[in-house]
Design an enzyme around this catalytic site. Structure first.
Site, PDB file in Angstrom:
ATOM      1  N   LYS A  13     -17.608   3.878   1.621  1.00 18.77           N
ATOM      2  CA  LYS A  13     -19.028   4.066   1.958  1.00 18.77           C
ATOM      3  C   LYS A  13     -19.295   3.714   3.418  1.00 18.77           C
ATOM      4  O   LYS A  13     -19.988   4.429   4.125  1.00 18.77           O
ATOM      5  CB  LYS A  13     -19.930   3.180   1.083  1.00 18.77           C
ATOM      6  CG  LYS A  13     -19.863   3.484  -0.393  1.00 18.77           C
ATOM      7  CD  LYS A  13     -20.832   2.607  -1.188  1.00 18.77           C
ATOM      8  CE  LYS A  13     -20.501   1.128  -1.134  1.00 18.77           C
ATOM      9  NZ  LYS A  13     -19.233   0.788  -1.807  1.00 18.77           N
ATOM     10  N   ARG A  88     -27.052  -2.710  -5.729  1.00 16.86           N
ATOM     11  CA  ARG A  88     -25.866  -3.088  -6.499  1.00 16.86           C
ATOM     12  C   ARG A  88     -26.171  -3.403  -7.954  1.00 16.86           C
ATOM     13  O   ARG A  88     -25.252  -3.595  -8.747  1.00 16.86           O
ATOM     14  CB  ARG A  88     -25.203  -4.319  -5.869  1.00 16.86           C
ATOM     15  CG  ARG A  88     -24.588  -4.045  -4.516  1.00 16.86           C
ATOM     16  CD  ARG A  88     -24.142  -5.339  -3.865  1.00 16.86           C
ATOM     17  NE  ARG A  88     -23.994  -5.185  -2.441  1.00 16.86           N
ATOM     18  CZ  ARG A  88     -22.882  -4.753  -1.844  1.00 16.86           C
ATOM     19  NH1 ARG A  88     -21.830  -4.448  -2.556  1.00 16.86           N
ATOM     20  NH2 ARG A  88     -22.837  -4.643  -0.533  1.00 16.86           N
ATOM     21  N   ARG A 127      -5.630  -3.503   3.666  1.00 22.01           N
ATOM     22  CA  ARG A 127      -6.636  -3.640   4.725  1.00 22.01           C
ATOM     23  C   ARG A 127      -6.569  -5.022   5.384  1.00 22.01           C
ATOM     24  O   ARG A 127      -6.464  -6.041   4.717  1.00 22.01           O
ATOM     25  CB  ARG A 127      -8.032  -3.434   4.127  1.00 22.01           C
ATOM     26  CG  ARG A 127      -9.153  -3.610   5.155  1.00 22.01           C
ATOM     27  CD  ARG A 127     -10.475  -3.152   4.635  1.00 22.01           C
ATOM     28  NE  ARG A 127     -11.095  -4.124   3.735  1.00 22.01           N
ATOM     29  CZ  ARG A 127     -12.323  -4.005   3.236  1.00 22.01           C
ATOM     30  NH1 ARG A 127     -13.039  -2.942   3.527  1.00 22.01           N
ATOM     31  NH2 ARG A 127     -12.820  -4.922   2.442  1.00 22.01           N
ATOM     32  N   ARG A 156      -8.494 -10.652   4.224  1.00 24.46           N
ATOM     33  CA  ARG A 156      -9.571 -11.426   3.609  1.00 24.46           C
ATOM     34  C   ARG A 156      -9.157 -11.852   2.209  1.00 24.46           C
ATOM     35  O   ARG A 156      -8.501 -11.079   1.508  1.00 24.46           O
ATOM     36  CB  ARG A 156     -10.850 -10.576   3.526  1.00 24.46           C
ATOM     37  CG  ARG A 156     -11.375 -10.127   4.871  1.00 24.46           C
ATOM     38  CD  ARG A 156     -12.762  -9.519   4.745  1.00 24.46           C
ATOM     39  NE  ARG A 156     -13.004  -8.958   3.407  1.00 24.46           N
ATOM     40  CZ  ARG A 156     -14.142  -8.437   3.008  1.00 24.46           C
ATOM     41  NH1 ARG A 156     -15.165  -8.404   3.828  1.00 24.46           N
ATOM     42  NH2 ARG A 156     -14.295  -7.949   1.807  1.00 24.46           N
ATOM     43  N   ARG A 167     -13.476  -7.956  -8.295  1.00 22.30           N
ATOM     44  CA  ARG A 167     -14.605  -7.214  -7.706  1.00 22.30           C
ATOM     45  C   ARG A 167     -14.835  -5.913  -8.458  1.00 22.30           C
ATOM     46  O   ARG A 167     -15.975  -5.477  -8.628  1.00 22.30           O
ATOM     47  CB  ARG A 167     -14.329  -6.926  -6.227  1.00 22.30           C
ATOM     48  CG  ARG A 167     -14.409  -8.187  -5.361  1.00 22.30           C
ATOM     49  CD  ARG A 167     -13.743  -7.995  -4.022  1.00 22.30           C
ATOM     50  NE  ARG A 167     -14.474  -7.093  -3.142  1.00 22.30           N
ATOM     51  CZ  ARG A 167     -13.959  -6.556  -2.038  1.00 22.30           C
ATOM     52  NH1 ARG A 167     -12.715  -6.803  -1.700  1.00 22.30           N
ATOM     53  NH2 ARG A 167     -14.692  -5.783  -1.273  1.00 22.30           N
TER      54      ARG A 167
END
Ligand code: ZN
Length: 213
Positions: A13, A88, A127, A156, A167
């Protein structure tokens, strides 16, 4: 045209938002950015949000939606907006509907960027982000220097495989119902396959909006 971008974490996104913004000539609005801007501007709601953020707490929906509403009332957003990551949960979708309604507007389209969970895990676990300026990198190694600022690239904690699975579970439970909510509340909804090149995904998204590139 007021567009909501929707999709799992890692669906792209954030990559597609500025590309669609350019093609459609409407600005993007991401929750984190507007909260920081309002905090910096020192508006009453901005200061409230800052108080939560400084404590590392989640900013409550009513504060976020109040700031989003104030932001959307600005002339810059009069012609439409691409909302990235603003909705969300179903209560947030209802809150956004009310905030837009008070401005005489509505969500016109919802784009659902669809990627399999396996692909999400593969993407996010490769990532890295710059520890100083937060720029994301899809290639490179931990400890490499950021091309923008020279900061060190790190993974991260959120992007470790176990955290990603977690998640994705939160998404299924809390966020996936939002798409269904829009489907039954009159918005134009479209699912766009978000695999393949960035350019291909943009093309599909524009086609889904009836604006072929
Ligand atoms: Zn950097």
């Amino acid at each position: 045209m007021n567009i909501v971008l929707f999709g799992k974490p890692g669906a792209g996104k954030g990559t597609q938002a500025p590309r669609l913004a350019e093609a459609l000539t409407v600005p993007t609005l991401a929750t984190g950015d507007v909260l920081r801007a309002a905090a910096q501007a020192g508006t009453p709601l901005g200061l409230k949000a800052k108080d939560y953020m400084d404590r590392g707490a989640l900013v409550p929906d009513d504060v976020i939606l109040g700031i989003v509403r104030e932001t959307l009332a600005q002339a810059k957003y009069a012609g439409g907006v691409i909302l990235d990551g603003v909705v969300r949960t179903v209560p947030q979708a209802e809150g956004l509907r009310d905030a837009l309604a008070s401005l005489g507007r509505q969500v016109d389209a919802v784009l659902n960027f669809d990627v399999s969970n396996d692909e999400i895990v593969r993407r996010l676990s490769s990532r890295l982000v710059c520890s100083s300026c937060q720029t994301p990198y899809m290639s490179g190694a931990v400890g490499d220097a950021c091309a923008k600022c020279g900061g060190k690239l790190v993974r991260r904690k959120d992007d470790e495989p176990d955290a990603i699975r977690n998640r994705l579970e939160v998404f299924e439970r809390q966020t996936a119902p939002v798409f269904e909510w829009y489907r039954t509340h009159g918005a134009r909804v479209a699912t766009v396959s978000a695999t393949g090149s960035v350019e291909e995904v943009t093309k599909r998204a524009l086609a889904a909006l009836g604006r072929p590139a």
